[in-house]
Design an enzyme around this catalytic site. Structure first.
Site, PDB file in Angstrom:
ATOM      1  N   CYS A  37       0.810  -1.230   0.000  1.00 55.36           N
ATOM      2  CA  CYS A  37       0.000   0.000   0.000  1.00 55.36           C
ATOM      3  C   CYS A  37       0.835   1.268   0.000  1.00 55.36           C
ATOM      4  O   CYS A  37       0.312   2.360  -0.180  1.00 55.36           O
ATOM      5  CB  CYS A  37      -0.933   0.017   1.209  1.00 55.36           C
ATOM      6  SG  CYS A  37      -0.028   0.112   2.762  1.00 55.36           S
ATOM      7  N   CYS A 108      -1.155  -4.787   6.840  1.00 58.21           N
ATOM      8  CA  CYS A 108      -1.000  -3.645   7.760  1.00 58.21           C
ATOM      9  C   CYS A 108      -0.379  -4.094   9.073  1.00 58.21           C
ATOM     10  O   CYS A 108       0.446  -3.374   9.659  1.00 58.21           O
ATOM     11  CB  CYS A 108      -2.342  -2.989   8.043  1.00 58.21           C
ATOM     12  SG  CYS A 108      -3.371  -2.731   6.585  1.00 58.21           S
TER      13      CYS A 108
HETATM   14 FE1  FES Z   1      -1.449   0.638   4.336  1.00 62.82          FE
HETATM   15 FE2  FES Z   1      -3.004  -0.460   6.145  1.00 62.82          FE
HETATM   16  S1  FES Z   1      -3.516   0.063   4.127  1.00 62.82           S
HETATM   17  S2  FES Z   1      -0.946   0.066   6.334  1.00 62.82           S
END
Ligand code: FES
Length: 214
Positions: A37, A108
């Site tokens: 992400c 995450c």
């Molecule tokens: Fe990036 Fe959770 S979406 S750390």
């Protein structure tokens, strides 16, 4: 806004994160970015040198609610533990403590745990107690550079093909980066690369060379 099925405990840690904030006098610091992400987390530890225990711990998260909540819970789990015990904390344990996380949010908690492990590794390297004394190779350097963000793309610099070449010669590491030397991010990136490579036990010098593409 999408409503994810977060547990009460996740929401509680997200709203009131424990041990949040920067630690100026940390003995070990780990900064990790998620390739999934592009978010980042930093973990800081203060270590009781004789007992090899984590005395103080804090984190800064530039990630989502799950990341903040897991970083919060792992700092609680790690506090007061020996370094060896703290290394055993994994994302599964953190997620279980939080009453579970949605599957798409696994990375995450992985990110938070990697931040903790990187902080411990940093401490061990700085204090000459790293277990593995493998010689630094191009592969070792590459895997470390995967944790340096390319701020332009929000992904790591290896994935985004910014790393043109890596040379390892007698304790000197040279990283050639495909970026204009006067690019606004060049200095920050040089600092980041040095911070990741310099702690390696057999590295004496790190040079980052910027060269425009083409
Ligand atoms: Fe990036 Fe959770 S979406 S750390």
């Amino acid at each position: 806004m999408a409503h994810l099925p977060y547990s009460e405990k996740v929401m509680e840690h997200f709203r009131n994160p424990r041990n949040a904030g920067k630690m100026e006098d940390a003995d070990g610091k780990g900064v990790e970015g998620s390739p999934a992400c592009g978010d980042m987390v930093a973990v800081y530890i203060k270590v009781d040198k004789d007992k090899k225990k984590i005395d103080k711990i804090s984190f800064e998260s530039y990630g989502c609610a799950s990341n903040i909540a897991t970083a919060s819970i792992i700092t609680e789990l790690a506090k007061g533990k020996t370094l060896e015990d703290a290394k055993q904390i994994n994302w599964k344990k953190a997620a279980d403590e939080l009453g579970g996380l949605p599957a798409i949010k696994t990375h995450c908690s992985v990110l938070a745990v990697e931040g903790l492990r990187a902080a411990i590794r940093d401490y061990e390297e700085k204090n000459g107690i790293a277990a593995r004394k493998e010689p630094t190779t191009v592969e070792v350097v590459t895997s470390r550079l995967k944790h340096v963000m390319n701020p332009i793309a929000g992904l790591d610099m290896v994935k985004t093909n910014l790393v043109k070449e890596i040379r390892v010669e007698e304790g000197k590491v040279t990283v050639v980066v495909a970026l204009q030397p006067d690019h606004q991010f060049a200095n920050a990136m040089r600092e980041d690369v040095k911070e990741k490579i310099e702690p390696l036990w057999d590295v004496k010098e790190v040079e980052v060379v910027f060269t425009p593409e083409g």
